[in-house]
Motif scaffolding. Structure first.
Motif: not given
Length: 205
Positions: A135-138, A154-163
Motif C-alpha cells: 500500500h505504501d509503495r503504491i 483526491d484520496d490517495i490512500p483509498l485509491a491505493a487500496d482500490q487498485f
C-alpha cells in the motif's frame, strides 16, 4: 504477547536460519514446525538458532518480513516510474498478482488465519510487511503521478487500496479457498488489464 525485534546480528548462519525456517514453515505450517527440524533444515545447531531468535514466533515474523521486503525491493527496482501510468500500473499489478498467488503468500496467510487467536501478532507482522508495505509503495507512486499531472486523485490512500483489490479480482478468493491452484497467463492478463483500465477510467488525467 509482544514480538520484540530479533538479534541485529547478521551473517551467513543468520541467512541459513531464515532459509531453513522458510522451507519448514511453508511445508508444515507454524504449529507443526519444530525448532529441531528448522535447525536441521538450516544446517545449524539449536543453540545457534536460539542465539538469533528466542522463540518460534519471532523466527516466523523474521521470515515473513525478510521475504516481503525482498519482493518489495524487487518490485520497486523493476517499475519504470517515469513511464506512462498505464505501463507503471501494469507492472505494479503483475507484482501484486505474482505475490498474492505465490506459494509463500498463500502459506503465510493460512498460518496467520489458523493462529490468529493465539498469536494475533503473526497476522499483524504479515500485514505490516506485506499488504501495508505494498500500500505504501503504491501510494508513493500515485503521489508522484498526481504531482506530475498524470493522474487526478483526491484520496490517495483509498485509491491505493482500490487498485490492490482490483488486482485480486477472481484470483485471490479462488486461490485462498483452494478452488483453483494454477492460473494461466491469459487469466492473469485479463484481470490485470481490467484492473488498470478500471483504475484509469476513474483516476486518469
Amino acid at each position: 504477547m509482544s514480538l520484540p525485534a530479533p538479534s541485529s546480528r547478521r551473517g551467513r548462519k543468520f541467512d541459513q536460519v531464515l532459509d531453513g525456517a522458510r522451507q519448514v514453515f511453508m511445508t508444515q505450517g507454524f504449529e507443526a514446525a519444530s525448532v529441531d527440524e528448522i535447525a536441521r533444515a538450516a544446517g545449524v545447531s539449536k543453540a545457534t538458532l536460539y542465539s538469533y531468535f528466542p522463540d518460534k514466533a519471532q523466527l516466523f515474523v523474521a521470515v515473513v518480513r525478510n521475504e516481503c521486503n525482498r519482493q518489495a525491493e524487487t518490485a520497486v527496482a523493476d517499475i519504470p516510474r517515469d513511464a506512462a501510468p498505464e505501463q507503471v500500473l501494469e507492472q505494479v499489478a503483475r507484482h501484486i498478482v505474482g505475490f498474492v498467488l505465490s506459494d509463500f503468500a498463500q502459506a503465510v496467510f493460512r498460518v496467520c488465519m489458523s493462529e490468529s487467536e493465539r498469536f494475533p501478532e503473526l497476522a499483524r507482522a504479515f500485514y505490516d510487511s506485506g499488504p501495508r508495505l505494498g500500500h505504501d509503495r503504491i501510494s508513493e507512486y500515485l503521489t508522484e503521478a498526481v504531482a506530475a499531472g498524470k493522474l487526478h486523485i483526491d484520496d490517495i490512500p483509498l485509491a491505493a487500496d482500490q487498485f490492490a483489490e482490483l488486482c485480486k479480482t477472481q484470483l485471490w478468493m479462488r486461490a485462498v479457498f483452494g478452488i483453483q491452484t494454477k492460473f494461466s497467463r491469459p487469466e492473469v492478463d485479463r484481470v490485470i488489464r481490467g484492473a488498470v483500465d478500471t483504475f484509469l477510467a476513474r483516476y486518469g488525467a
